[in-house]
Scaffold this motif. Structure first.
Motif, PDB file in Angstrom:
ATOM      1  N   ASN A 168      -6.000 -33.053  -3.603  1.00  0.00           N
ATOM      2  CA  ASN A 168      -4.611 -33.481  -3.747  1.00  0.00           C
ATOM      3  C   ASN A 168      -3.865 -32.761  -4.880  1.00  0.00           C
ATOM      4  OD1 ASN A 168      -4.611 -35.372  -1.590  1.00  0.00           O
ATOM      5  ND2 ASN A 168      -5.698 -36.844  -2.909  1.00  0.00           N
ATOM      6  N   GLU A 169      -4.380 -31.618  -5.317  1.00  0.00           N
ATOM      7  CA  GLU A 169      -3.691 -30.792  -6.318  1.00  0.00           C
ATOM      8  C   GLU A 169      -3.407 -29.422  -5.718  1.00  0.00           C
ATOM      9  OE1 GLU A 169      -5.799 -30.452  -9.945  1.00  0.00           O
ATOM     10  OE2 GLU A 169      -5.624 -32.576 -10.466  1.00  0.00           O
ATOM     11  N   ILE A 170      -2.201 -28.944  -5.949  1.00  0.00           N
ATOM     12  CA  ILE A 170      -1.852 -27.603  -5.481  1.00  0.00           C
ATOM     13  C   ILE A 170      -2.473 -26.582  -6.414  1.00  0.00           C
ATOM     14  CG2 ILE A 170       0.037 -25.969  -5.132  1.00  0.00           C
ATOM     15  CD1 ILE A 170       1.734 -28.264  -4.204  1.00  0.00           C
ATOM     16  N   LYS A 171      -3.129 -25.591  -5.833  1.00  0.00           N
ATOM     17  CA  LYS A 171      -3.756 -24.527  -6.609  1.00  0.00           C
ATOM     18  C   LYS A 171      -3.287 -23.186  -6.071  1.00  0.00           C
ATOM     19  CE  LYS A 171      -7.881 -27.275  -7.629  1.00  0.00           C
ATOM     20  NZ  LYS A 171      -7.611 -27.413  -9.066  1.00  0.00           N
ATOM     21  N   THR A 172      -3.504 -22.144  -6.858  1.00  0.00           N
ATOM     22  CA  THR A 172      -2.973 -20.836  -6.477  1.00  0.00           C
ATOM     23  C   THR A 172      -3.837 -19.718  -7.011  1.00  0.00           C
ATOM     24  OG1 THR A 172      -1.064 -19.371  -6.642  1.00  0.00           O
ATOM     25  CG2 THR A 172      -1.495 -20.789  -8.508  1.00  0.00           C
ATOM     26  N   SER A 173      -3.738 -18.581  -6.365  1.00  0.00           N
ATOM     27  CA  SER A 173      -4.350 -17.359  -6.871  1.00  0.00           C
ATOM     28  C   SER A 173      -3.257 -16.352  -7.207  1.00  0.00           C
ATOM     29  CB  SER A 173      -5.263 -16.738  -5.806  1.00  0.00           C
ATOM     30  OG  SER A 173      -4.473 -16.220  -4.740  1.00  0.00           O
ATOM     31  N   PHE A 174      -2.084 -16.854  -7.609  1.00  0.00           N
ATOM     32  CA  PHE A 174      -0.969 -15.951  -7.913  1.00  0.00           C
ATOM     33  C   PHE A 174      -1.479 -14.753  -8.694  1.00  0.00           C
ATOM     34  CE2 PHE A 174       1.831 -19.899  -7.903  1.00  0.00           C
ATOM     35  CZ  PHE A 174       2.321 -19.638  -6.640  1.00  0.00           C
ATOM     36  N   LEU A 175      -1.284 -13.591  -8.149  1.00  0.00           N
ATOM     37  CA  LEU A 175      -1.916 -12.402  -8.730  1.00  0.00           C
ATOM     38  C   LEU A 175      -1.389 -12.093 -10.123  1.00  0.00           C
ATOM     39  CD1 LEU A 175      -2.087 -10.151  -5.567  1.00  0.00           C
ATOM     40  CD2 LEU A 175      -3.825 -11.639  -6.539  1.00  0.00           C
ATOM     41  N   ASP A 176      -0.121 -12.360 -10.372  1.00  0.00           N
ATOM     42  CA  ASP A 176       0.425 -12.108 -11.702  1.00  0.00           C
ATOM     43  C   ASP A 176      -0.215 -13.004 -12.752  1.00  0.00           C
ATOM     44  OD1 ASP A 176       3.741 -11.400 -10.507  1.00  0.00           O
ATOM     45  OD2 ASP A 176       2.151 -10.035 -11.088  1.00  0.00           O
ATOM     46  N   LEU A 177      -0.631 -14.191 -12.349  1.00  0.00           N
ATOM     47  CA  LEU A 177      -1.245 -15.118 -13.295  1.00  0.00           C
ATOM     48  C   LEU A 177      -2.746 -14.885 -13.422  1.00  0.00           C
ATOM     49  CD1 LEU A 177       0.513 -18.426 -12.262  1.00  0.00           C
ATOM     50  CD2 LEU A 177       1.121 -16.870 -14.092  1.00  0.00           C
ATOM     51  N   GLN A 178      -3.318 -14.285 -12.401  1.00  0.00           N
ATOM     52  CA  GLN A 178      -4.780 -14.196 -12.362  1.00  0.00           C
ATOM     53  C   GLN A 178      -5.341 -13.490 -13.590  1.00  0.00           C
ATOM     54  OE1 GLN A 178      -6.349 -15.526  -9.692  1.00  0.00           O
ATOM     55  NE2 GLN A 178      -8.362 -15.194 -10.561  1.00  0.00           N
ATOM     56  N   SER A 179      -4.853 -12.279 -13.875  1.00  0.00           N
ATOM     57  CA  SER A 179      -5.418 -11.512 -14.993  1.00  0.00           C
ATOM     58  C   SER A 179      -4.999 -12.074 -16.335  1.00  0.00           C
ATOM     59  CB  SER A 179      -4.997 -10.043 -14.888  1.00  0.00           C
ATOM     60  OG  SER A 179      -3.583  -9.949 -14.900  1.00  0.00           O
ATOM     61  N   TYR A 180      -3.850 -12.762 -16.379  1.00  0.00           N
ATOM     62  CA  TYR A 180      -3.379 -13.307 -17.647  1.00  0.00           C
ATOM     63  C   TYR A 180      -4.091 -14.602 -18.026  1.00  0.00           C
ATOM     64  CZ  TYR A 180       0.640 -10.164 -17.999  1.00  0.00           C
ATOM     65  OH  TYR A 180       1.446  -9.066 -18.128  1.00  0.00           O
TER      66      TYR A 180
END
Length: 463
Positions: A168-180
């Protein structure tokens, strides 16, 4: 040439076939993001079947490579760990979850925002705080819904990343956030769009917000109330705000109440200090105690250069090349002939030394002092191969010639003057010139008038 054309044709046909190939991915067990490509893995008796692809045209996922692998591996730096598709929520509606919302990572000097532009386009906006918050990048990309087995849902944007819902939590692999961020375990926050400040051109300090109006001028707000409309801010710290316009330097306290004002006749703004000529005195302000509201360009030079030296010995000039840093040797001195009809007893470089250095990043000061019968004159020299030719600047009739703050000073019969483009041989205006700082010299004229000269050579007589 024929073989190259055949190879190009083969590659083109392969790509087109790959784009037209549709593979059923609904029954895969794992999903992973590597670079801007989606990878799916299906568990086999031994290892996995790996399929990778993307959305080339339209809303259909095209697989362009399928192969057997022994294990799931990260292909690139910053790639995400695999997610187990059976663990995902099946009631995920991205449009409903993202509508009128902003998902973001909020850091002291960097903020990433993700929000919907419309029902099919996702936007990523990045702002970074230098002196003020500034837009670093903004990009958008089409989002695609992928329905897996048992109605497990993921959303994919090849330019921005993978979005899914788990526990019930939204998660992401947003590439801009991944390395940071992802390796540090930071979570993405969610707020209503109207509650998130994505503005640029401002910074906050204490209970005040300063919004850039133009250049280095700011409007100051306290709780959305404009208390100062046009502040030419230059420096600030926790106790003072310093403004500089074309007439005055002002100090405001931490509540933006005016503390003091200095009207100036001249001003120098350096990296470590401000010096202002106010009335007949120089006031110094140490800017190392402040933060600047403007950008400073920094120049960097090369540290491995060849050095050259000129030296004077027995009224001759010798040249030495020191290439130790680059080639590992120092040349033998080479005598240089002085082609001059001028008779002199001795000579000095303009620094009044008998040696002068320069590197390939700079150059020689092409002035020398000639001495005859204890009188001095100033000459330029031009070196061509092994010969130096002299040309007169001022004749040999002065008691002393020397440099002060980069200016040539001429002394004759206790009368002094600067040599510049307006210099007149018969007009010696000063009786004394003293060093005060690297930005100002203090002088006294023959008519007993005192004053200051700045680095540009402009004179400011005492009021």
């Amino acid at each position: 040439m024929k073989n190259k054309l055949l190879l190009i044709l083969f590659v083109f046909v392969t790509i087109m076939n790959a784009q037209n190939k549709v593979t059923d991915i609904t029954n895969y067990d794992y999903c992973q993001v590597n670079s801007n490509t989606l990878y799916f893995y299906k568990i086999e008796k031994k290892g996995f079947t790996q399929s990778r692809g993307n959305f080339f045209h339209g809303n259909i996922f095209k697989v362009y490579a399928t192969e057997k692998v022994d294990f799931i591996d990260k292909k690139y730096y910053g790639s995400m760990n695999e997610i187990k598709l059976s663990d995902l929520n099946s009631d995920f509606d991205l449009l409903k979850e993202f509508r009128d919302k902003v998902y973001f990572v909020n850091q002291p000097h960097l903020k990433h925002f993700y929000f919907l532009k419309n029902d099919s386009v996702l936007v990523c906006k990045v702002i970074r705080k230098n002196k003020v918050w500034e837009l670093e990048s903004e990009k958008e990309d089409e989002i695609h819904k992928i329905v897996m087995a048992n109605n497990k849902i993921i959303y994919w944007s090849s330019g921005l990343g993978l979005i899914y819902k788990k526990d019930n939590e939204i998660k992401t692999s947003f590439l801009d956030l991944q390395s940071y961020y992802n390796t540090y375990g930071l979570e993405i926050s969610i707020k209503d769009k109207n509650a998130v400040n994505m503005e640029t051109g401002y910074f906050e300090i204490g209970k005040y917000t300063l919004k850039r109006k133009k250049g280095e001028n700011y409007a100051v707000f306290k709780e959305n109330q404009n208390i100062i409309d046009d502040l030419p801010l230059k420096y600030y710290n926790n106790k003072h705000f310093v403004t500089i316009d074309d007439k005055t330097v002002k100090f405001y306290n931490s509540d933006f109440v005016l503390d003091s004002t200095f009207s100036y006749r001249d001003i120098y703004q350096g990296y470590e200090s401000i010096e202002i000529l106010t009335e007949n005195k120089i006031k110094k302000i140490d800017t190392r105690l402040f933060t600047t509201s403007f950008y400073r360009d920094q120049a960097f030079g090369c540290g491995t250069v060849t050095r050259y030296s000129l030296s004077i010995k027995r009224n001759r000039i010798r040249e030495t090349v020191n290439a130790e840093m680059t080639y590992g040797y120092t040349s033998s001195p080479k005598n240089i002939f002085i082609d001059s009809k001028i008779k002199f007893d001795s000579l000095l470089f303009i620094s009044r030394k008998k040696i002068m250095d320069y590197s390939v990043n700079g150059g020689f000061d092409d002035r020398v002092i000639l001495i005859k019968n204890k009188k001095e004159g100033l000459y330029t020299f031009k070196q061509q191969n092994d010969t130096i030719t002299l040309k007169e600047i001022v004749p040999i009739k002065y008691d002393k010639i020397y440099l002060l703050n980069g200016f040539v000073i001429l002394n004759k019969n206790n009368q002094i003057d600067f040599y510049d483009k307006d210099f007149k041989v018969n007009a010696m205006r000063f009786t004394n010139i003293d060093f005060f700082s690297y930005n100002y010299l203090r002088y006294k004229k023959r008519n007993h008038t005192g004053g200051w000269m700045n680095k540009k050579g402009i004179l400011f007589d005492d009021l």
